[in-house]
Design an enzyme around this catalytic site. Structure first.
Site, PDB file in Angstrom:
ATOM      1  N   CYS A 151       4.317   6.782  -0.496  1.00  0.00           N
ATOM      2  CA  CYS A 151       5.084   7.421   0.332  1.00  0.00           C
ATOM      3  C   CYS A 151       4.347   8.601   1.047  1.00  0.00           C
ATOM      4  CB  CYS A 151       6.283   7.748  -0.416  1.00  0.00           C
ATOM      5  SG  CYS A 151       7.166   9.307   0.332  1.00  0.00           S
ATOM      6  N   CYS A 211       6.065  12.081   0.684  1.00  0.00           N
ATOM      7  CA  CYS A 211       5.908  12.394  -0.743  1.00  0.00           C
ATOM      8  C   CYS A 211       4.660  13.247  -0.890  1.00  0.00           C
ATOM      9  CB  CYS A 211       5.954  11.303  -1.744  1.00  0.00           C
ATOM     10  SG  CYS A 211       7.669  10.479  -1.674  1.00  0.00           S
TER      11      CYS A 211
END
Ligand SMILES: [Zn+2]
Length: 144
Positions: free
Chosen positions: A67, A70
């Site tokens: 991600c 993230c």
């Protein structure tokens, strides 16, 4: 007054007297620093113990290695963790490795931050936040 603080390393519950210098506090069992200012990795095994003390709120970052947002958020999360060391514990759950925890908290997008107090969810926010916004969000939930 004192607070019950779980050791971030071994999970032992420690009594920390107010006014004692947090930076010097160590776990009675494993001697690790109680407030090292680093995000703790949570798993199905240590999660409940790490979040259950009503004396230390925990901010959990549900993330995954694939991600992008993230990854962008990770250094912000680490810097902020250091700033809040003795007032708010920062923790990370890898949603790929810990699918049961992700399901329990009904994580539908990542990153999602969940604020827990005494094991109960008090707030959550999804999407990567810049440091200033993260600090304002934390302050809005009563953590100075
Ligand atoms: Zn310990």
């Amino acid at each position: 007054m004192s607070r019950i603080i779980p050791c971030p390393h071994c999970g032992q519950m420690n009594r920390h007297a107010d006014g004692r210098e947090a930076a010097k506090a160590r776990c009675a069992s494993c001697k690790a620093p109680l407030f090292d200012g680093k995000p703790v990795t949570l798993t199905a095994e240590n999660f409940d113990r790490q979040v259950k003390s009503p004396d230390l709120p925990v901010l959990v970052d549900f993330w995954a290695s694939w991600c992008g947002p993230c990854k962008a958020m990770a250094p912000v999360f680490e810097r902020t963790a250091a700033a809040y060391a003795d007032r708010l514990r920062f923790a990370k759950v890898d949603t790929d490795a810990e699918q049961a925890l992700a399901a329990r908290y009904q994580i539908r997008s990542i990153p999602t931050l969940v604020l827990l107090r005494g094991g109960q969810e008090v707030a959550r926010v999804s999407g990567a936040l810049p440091e200033g916004e993260l600090r304002r969000w934390i302050a809005a939930h009563g953590i100075a």
